[in-house]
Structure formats: structure tokens, C-alpha cells
Design an enzyme around this catalytic site. Structure first.
Site, PDB file in Angstrom:
ATOM      1  N   HIS A   1       0.878  -1.189   0.000  1.00  0.00           N
ATOM      2  CA  HIS A   1       0.000   0.000   0.000  1.00  0.00           C
ATOM      3  C   HIS A   1       0.910   1.232   0.000  1.00  0.00           C
ATOM      4  CE1 HIS A   1      -3.474   2.400   0.573  1.00  0.00           C
ATOM      5  NE2 HIS A   1      -3.819   2.093   1.806  1.00  0.00           N
TER       6      HIS A   1
ATOM      7  N   HIS B   1      -2.171  -2.114  -9.781  1.00  0.00           N
ATOM      8  CA  HIS B   1      -3.180  -1.559  -8.889  1.00  0.00           C
ATOM      9  C   HIS B   1      -4.412  -2.453  -8.924  1.00  0.00           C
ATOM     10  CE1 HIS B   1      -5.781   1.357  -6.934  1.00  0.00           C
ATOM     11  NE2 HIS B   1      -4.674   1.928  -6.519  1.00  0.00           N
TER      12      HIS B   1
ATOM     13  N   ASP C   1       2.779   5.668  -6.550  1.00  0.00           N
ATOM     14  CA  ASP C   1       4.021   5.562  -5.778  1.00  0.00           C
ATOM     15  C   ASP C   1       5.265   5.468  -6.645  1.00  0.00           C
ATOM     16  OD1 ASP C   1       2.813   5.598  -3.249  1.00  0.00           O
ATOM     17  OD2 ASP C   1       2.152   3.533  -3.527  1.00  0.00           O
TER      18      ASP C   1
HETATM   19  N1  CMC Z   1       5.069  -6.576 -10.429  1.00  0.00           N
HETATM   20  C1  CMC Z   1       4.980  -7.761 -11.064  1.00  0.00           C
HETATM   21  N2  CMC Z   1       3.846  -8.471 -11.185  1.00  0.00           N
HETATM   22  C2  CMC Z   1       2.743  -7.934 -10.636  1.00  0.00           C
HETATM   23  C3  CMC Z   1       2.750  -6.695  -9.979  1.00  0.00           C
HETATM   24  C4  CMC Z   1       3.974  -6.010  -9.888  1.00  0.00           C
HETATM   25  N3  CMC Z   1       4.051  -4.830  -9.263  1.00  0.00           N
HETATM   26  N4  CMC Z   1       1.516  -6.426  -9.535  1.00  0.00           N
HETATM   27  C5  CMC Z   1       0.743  -7.456  -9.896  1.00  0.00           C
HETATM   28  N5  CMC Z   1       1.479  -8.365 -10.574  1.00  0.00           N
HETATM   29  C6  CMC Z   1       1.007  -9.595 -11.183  1.00  0.00           C
HETATM   30  C7  CMC Z   1       0.672 -10.641 -10.127  1.00  0.00           C
HETATM   31  O1  CMC Z   1       1.794 -11.446  -9.824  1.00  0.00           O
HETATM   32  C8  CMC Z   1      -0.440 -11.408 -10.817  1.00  0.00           C
HETATM   33  O2  CMC Z   1       0.166 -12.234 -11.789  1.00  0.00           O
HETATM   34  P1  CMC Z   1      -0.482 -13.703 -12.094  1.00  0.00           P
HETATM   35  O3  CMC Z   1      -1.840 -13.423 -12.677  1.00  0.00           O
HETATM   36  O4  CMC Z   1       0.462 -14.328 -13.045  1.00  0.00           O
HETATM   37  O5  CMC Z   1      -0.542 -14.397 -10.764  1.00  0.00           O
HETATM   38  C9  CMC Z   1      -1.210 -10.330 -11.581  1.00  0.00           C
HETATM   39  O6  CMC Z   1      -0.220  -9.301 -11.836  1.00  0.00           O
HETATM   40  C10 CMC Z   1      -2.371  -9.753 -10.807  1.00  0.00           C
HETATM   41  O7  CMC Z   1      -1.870  -9.218  -9.603  1.00  0.00           O
HETATM   42  P2  CMC Z   1      -2.607  -9.327  -8.195  1.00  0.00           P
HETATM   43  O8  CMC Z   1      -1.580  -9.527  -7.131  1.00  0.00           O
HETATM   44  O9  CMC Z   1      -3.749 -10.298  -8.272  1.00  0.00           O
HETATM   45  O10 CMC Z   1      -3.226  -7.888  -8.097  1.00  0.00           O
HETATM   46  P3  CMC Z   1      -3.843  -7.238  -6.796  1.00  0.00           P
HETATM   47  O11 CMC Z   1      -4.975  -6.396  -7.252  1.00  0.00           O
HETATM   48  O12 CMC Z   1      -4.132  -8.241  -5.738  1.00  0.00           O
HETATM   49  O13 CMC Z   1      -2.644  -6.322  -6.228  1.00  0.00           O
HETATM   50  C11 CMC Z   1      -1.173  -4.544  -5.872  1.00  0.00           C
HETATM   51  C12 CMC Z   1      -2.521  -4.984  -6.447  1.00  0.00           C
HETATM   52  C13 CMC Z   1      -1.067  -3.022  -5.917  1.00  0.00           C
HETATM   53  C14 CMC Z   1      -1.074  -4.970  -4.400  1.00  0.00           C
HETATM   54  C15 CMC Z   1      -0.051  -5.204  -6.716  1.00  0.00           C
HETATM   55  O14 CMC Z   1      -0.130  -4.753  -8.056  1.00  0.00           O
HETATM   56  C16 CMC Z   1       1.332  -4.922  -6.150  1.00  0.00           C
HETATM   57  O15 CMC Z   1       1.778  -5.620  -5.238  1.00  0.00           O
HETATM   58  N6  CMC Z   1       2.058  -3.863  -6.659  1.00  0.00           N
HETATM   59  C17 CMC Z   1       3.345  -3.504  -6.138  1.00  0.00           C
HETATM   60  C18 CMC Z   1       3.186  -2.705  -4.861  1.00  0.00           C
HETATM   61  C19 CMC Z   1       2.679  -1.310  -5.126  1.00  0.00           C
HETATM   62  O16 CMC Z   1       3.181  -0.601  -5.995  1.00  0.00           O
HETATM   63  N7  CMC Z   1       1.681  -0.899  -4.332  1.00  0.00           N
HETATM   64  C20 CMC Z   1       1.122   0.462  -4.417  1.00  0.00           C
HETATM   65  C21 CMC Z   1      -0.285   0.423  -4.912  1.00  0.00           C
HETATM   66  S1  CMC Z   1      -0.910   2.039  -5.380  1.00  0.00           S
HETATM   67  C22 CMC Z   1      -0.910   3.048  -4.013  1.00  0.00           C
HETATM   68  C23 CMC Z   1      -1.447   2.472  -2.766  1.00  0.00           C
HETATM   69  O17 CMC Z   1      -2.344   1.636  -2.715  1.00  0.00           O
HETATM   70  O18 CMC Z   1      -0.980   2.914  -1.735  1.00  0.00           O
END
Ligand code: CMC
Length: 436
Positions: A268, A307, A363
Site C-alpha cells: 500500500h 493496482h 508511488d
Molecule cells: N510486479 C509484477 N507483477 C505484478 C505486480 C507487480 N508490481 N503487480 C501485480 N502483478 C502480477 C501478479 O503477480 C499477478 O500475476 P499472475 O496473474 O500471473 O498471478 C497479476 O499481476 C495480478 O496481480 P494481483 O496480485 O492479483 O493484483 P492485486 O490487485 O491483488 O494487487 C497490488 C494490487 C497493488 C497490491 C499489486 O499490483 C502490487 O503488489 N504492486 C506492487 C506494490 C505497489 O506498488 N503498491 C502500491 C499500490 S498504489 C498506491 C497504494 O495503494 O498505496
């Protein structure tokens, strides 16, 4: 029932149910009537991480994740970022309308009046170790304010709520600046009421022995824009924490501390700090392709990318990229920008990221600006928490005034043991201990 309904055939009983659809949603409680017999509890939905569950109705923030749209109370984020101050936007987010001139004056005066911390709170902050993480200090200090303002418990009194809201928005930059100065061993600087919200924050961070702090106007405006972009983001992890804790009628300081704790995680708000660490690990532009390969191999995530809601470019990231140009004219370019731009370029062309609709989020670039302005990565998430306090409090107010809301209490699907008899300690095997 008209066409706005869902017909569900329960094949277990061959019974058909008509479930009303309102605003593209069915009510989970309408499923409870679907039973196999009088002893059946009724059908529930299973939705870990709220992937497809609306937990409230809200009039605060609108996001269209596919189109990359973000609006506060109907106003597009880019218009607000260009034309407003953060305090004006905080008022809008909290009270639903942009303030008139006199409302804004009163609001700004109210916030400015509440920027001081009680001296005991200052001493409380002094008790932290020199290397305490600023988010840990912020969360604990916000919670500690609950002991300074016990009347805040009266969450059903609108006047009292407004007072605590002004206190929290007023004091957040003061706490944030003190966490920063504490880590450097510098004396704390008291707020200067002649300065704007962002300028006063800069004053409390960076004033040394000069009699009056002069904030660079370009940097102060950039900080204010960053605050606007971070003011609210509907039902994210920390807003959900604010609502969950607030739903037990905990006071706003404790609820805000819980929200800030949720924000601190690397998935987050903690992601901005992680982005900078990641850019340090990558080191130079030529190492980007190899790093991307490791991300694709699942070794780690590309921080600042992806996201839950945005499946298009995060509109906030676009504005931050633009604001960065102004900041770099004053500070000089952050050398990490080159690595970040290359990461973005390669990722946006790569099948892995394209297929999963992974774009830079808020971010990705915010940390690069913050660092150019002189902030250390450890304090980045604190910079996120300051403006998000307005959003958390707006979500909290809305929750308290919503007659449909009750204490947040999800259901579970129990998958543990059925009943079994107690085992005395001398009869417990190794296997039992390991399972426990
Ligand atoms: N790098 C590489 N792969 C990713 C990333 C990433 N940053 N984000 C998602 N994926 C992949 C994930 O591994 C999955 O792949 P597969 O379908 O093969 O298993 C697919 O994309 C879908 O991801 P998810 O984990 O189901 O997506 P989610 O909606 O649960 O998670 C998230 C969203 C923001 C937690 C995630 O994208 C992430 O961890 N990003 C990196 C951390 C980040 O930048 N967070 C800040 C978010 S924005 C500001 C805030 O909220 O504060």
C-alpha cells in the site's frame, strides 16, 4: 419484480429466487434466504480480499479503473491539482462542496489554530529510539492523541467530530516533521501560523537557525499538489481499516492510527519507499532489462506498478510526472529518474505487464520527487499519510452518518477441526505440537 433482478435456481432444492439488482449490485443478505432446509444458515458469498464486494455506498471519490479516471466529489483530479490548495480539497473531500471564500478562510484558520502538539506529546516522541521508523512513530503518536483529547470518544456529536477533524489535519504535519527531526537529532520546530499548510510543514522540517523560514514557492506548490493527489482513494486498504475500526465507534485518533498502520505496508503506501530501494538495487539504466526478467520470473514485484482498481495509467502518476519537471528545475534532476523512465518504457512494452494491465501507480514517481526535495525514503509513507488523513476522516464521517452501516464483522468459512477431546500435556505427540 421488474427486469432489474437476478433469477437464481438452487439446484439442491429446485427452488428459484428473484434477487433485486440495484446499482449493478445484489445484496449479499438477499442470498441468506437460499436454504436447503430450516436448519440451514443460508447462502453466503466468499470473497477473500474483497475482490468483488462493495462494503459501502460512498459519495466521496469516483474511480473508473479501466479509463484511468479519478474524481473527488465529482471534480476531476487534474482540475483540482491545477486550481486548488490542499486545504481547499480537504474541505471538498470532507464536506462535499468546494468552500466559499469565507468558508475557506474559517477552515484554514481552524486548521492553523490546531497545528501545535501538547508538550507531553512532544516528550512522548522524544522517547523513541534515534533510528525508529517514522511510520511507527506516526502511528503511535496519532494513537497517543486519543489520551490527550478524551472527548473525541463522543463520535456522534457533529461539532465534536469537526473539532477532532481539524485537530488531526492540523497536527499531522507537525507529528510528521517531528519524526523526521527526531531521526536526525535536531530540535523540534514549532509551527509558524503565517505560513501555508505545505510551507509550514517545510518550516517544521528544515528550519535551522534563521529567524523566519522561507519556503521555495515551487517546491511548496509541488508538495501541495502531491497532497491533493493523495487526499483520498475510495475503499483502499487503509480506508477500509479506518471504516472497520471506526465502525466500533472507536475515537478518530485510534481509527486514524489503524488506517495509518494499514498504509505502512509495502503493498500500500509503503510502496513509495520500496520503489526507491528498488531503484538503488537496480543501480543503473543498463541493468533494467535483467531486473525486469527477474520480476517476470516471479522473484519479486516491480514496486510502484500495478493496482487493484486501475487497469490503465494511474491518473495521479501522470500528474506527478508533470510536477516532477517543475521540481527538478529547482533541485536538479534526480539521477534515479533515468532508471525509472527506462523501467516504465520496458515494462509498458513487455507482454507480461501488458497482459496483466500493470501500469505505474502513484508511488512510482512520488518517491523520486520527494528524494529530490530532500526527503529520505523512510519518511515517504508519512508524506502519504498527511493528506490521506482528510480522506480517512471523510470515510469515517460518511460511515457514522450512514444508517445502513453497523459494526464491521465479516463471516468466515470454518475449515478447522470438528469437536475433539482435550489432550493432557504428557499425552501430546510431536506431530500435534508441530501442527499447533
Ligand atoms: N510486479 C509484477 N507483477 C505484478 C505486480 C507487480 N508490481 N503487480 C501485480 N502483478 C502480477 C501478479 O503477480 C499477478 O500475476 P499472475 O496473474 O500471473 O498471478 C497479476 O499481476 C495480478 O496481480 P494481483 O496480485 O492479483 O493484483 P492485486 O490487485 O491483488 O494487487 C497490488 C494490487 C497493488 C497490491 C499489486 O499490483 C502490487 O503488489 N504492486 C506492487 C506494490 C505497489 O506498488 N503498491 C502500491 C499500490 S498504489 C498506491 C497504494 O495503494 O498505496
Amino acid at each position: 419484480m421488474g427486469n432489474d433482478a437476478l433469477s437464481i435456481l438452487d439446484k439442491r432444492t429446485q427452488t428459484t429466487y428473484e434477487i433485486p439488482i440495484n446499482k449493478g449490485t445484489i445484496r449479499a443478505m438477499d442470498l441468506r434466504q437460499i436454504k436447503t432446509g430450516p436448519d440451514d444458515f443460508g447462502l453466503m458469498t466468499y470473497d477473500p480480499a474483497f475482490m468483488n464486494t462493495a462494503s459501502c455506498q460512498s459519495a466521496i471519490t469516483f474511480i473508473d479503473g479501466d479509463k484511468g479516471i479519478l474524481r473527488y466529489r465529482g471534480y476531476p483530479i487534474d482540475q483540482l491539482a491545477e486550481k486548488c490548495t490542499f486545504l481547499e480539497v480537504a474541505y471538498l473531500v470532507l464536506f462535499g462542496e468546494l468552500p466559499t471564500e469565507s468558508q475557506l478562510k474559517e477552515w484554514v484558520n481552524g486548521i492553523t489554530y490546531h497545528t501545535m502538539l501538547h508538550e507531553t506529546t512532544k516528550h512522548f516522541l522524544e522517547g523513541f529510539r534515534y533510528d525508529a521508523h517514522p511510520m511507527g512513530m506516526l502511528v503511535s503518536t496519532v494513537a497517543a492523541l486519543s489520551t490527550v483529547y478524551p472527548e473525541a470518544r463522543n463520535v456522534h456529536d457533529p461539532q465534536n467530530r469537526k473539532l477532532q477533524i481539524m485537530r488531526l489535519i492540523g497536527k499531522m504535519p507537525t507529528i510528521a516533521a517531528y519524526t523526521y527531526r527526531h531521526s536526525l537529532g535536531y530540535p523540534y520546530i514549532y509551527p509558524d501560523n503565517d505560513l501555508s499548510y505545505a510551507e509550514n510543514f517545510m518550516n517544521m522540517l528544515w528550519k535551522m537557525v534563521e529567524p523566519k523560514y522561507q519556503a521555495n514557492p515551487v517546491l511548496a506548490r509541488a508538495l501541495d499538489i502531491l497532497f491533493i493527489l493523495h487526499a483520498d482513494h475510495e475503499q483502499n486498504c487503509s480506508a477500509n481499516a479506518m471504516r472497520a475500526v471506526g465502525s466500533s465507534f472507536a475515537d478518530p485518533y485510534l481509527s486514524t492510527a489503524a488506517a495509518a498502520a494499514a498504509l505502512s505496508g509495502p503493498l500500500h503506501g509503503g510502496a513509495n519507499e520500496e520503489v526507491l530501494k528498488m531503484l538503488d538495487v537496480i543501480g543503473s539504466k543498463d541493468k533494467v532489462p535483467a531486473y525486469i526478467e527477474k520480476v517476470k520470473a516471479g522473484q519479486f514485484k516491480l514496486m510502484g506498478f500495478g493496482h487493484r482498481v486501475y487497469k490503465n495509467y494511474d491518473p495521479r502518476a501522470k500528474i506527478i510526472k508533470w510536477a516532477a519537471t517543475n521540481v527538478f528545475e529547482v533541485t536538479g534532476k534526480n539521477p534515479k529518474l533515468e532508471i525509472a523512465l527506462e523501467l516504465e518504457r520496458i515494462a509498458l512494452e513487455d507482454e507480461y505487464f501488458v497482459k496483466r494491465k500493470l501500469y505505474p501507480n502513484v508511488d512510482f514517481y512520488s518517491g523520486i520527487i520527494y528524494q529530490a526535495m530532500g526527503f529520505k525514503p523512510e519518511i515517504f509513507t508519512v508524506l502519504f499519510a498527511i493528506p490521506r488523513t482528510a480522506g480517512w476522516l471523510a470515510q469515517w464521517q460518511e460511515l457514522l452518518m450512514d444508517p445502513e452501516q453497523k459494526i464491521a464483522r465479516p463471516r468466515q468459512i470454518y475449515i478447522g477441526y470438528g469437536e475433539r477431546d482435550f489432550v493432557p500435556i504428557e499425552q501430546r505427540g510431536v506431530a500435534a505440537a508441530v501442527t499447533a
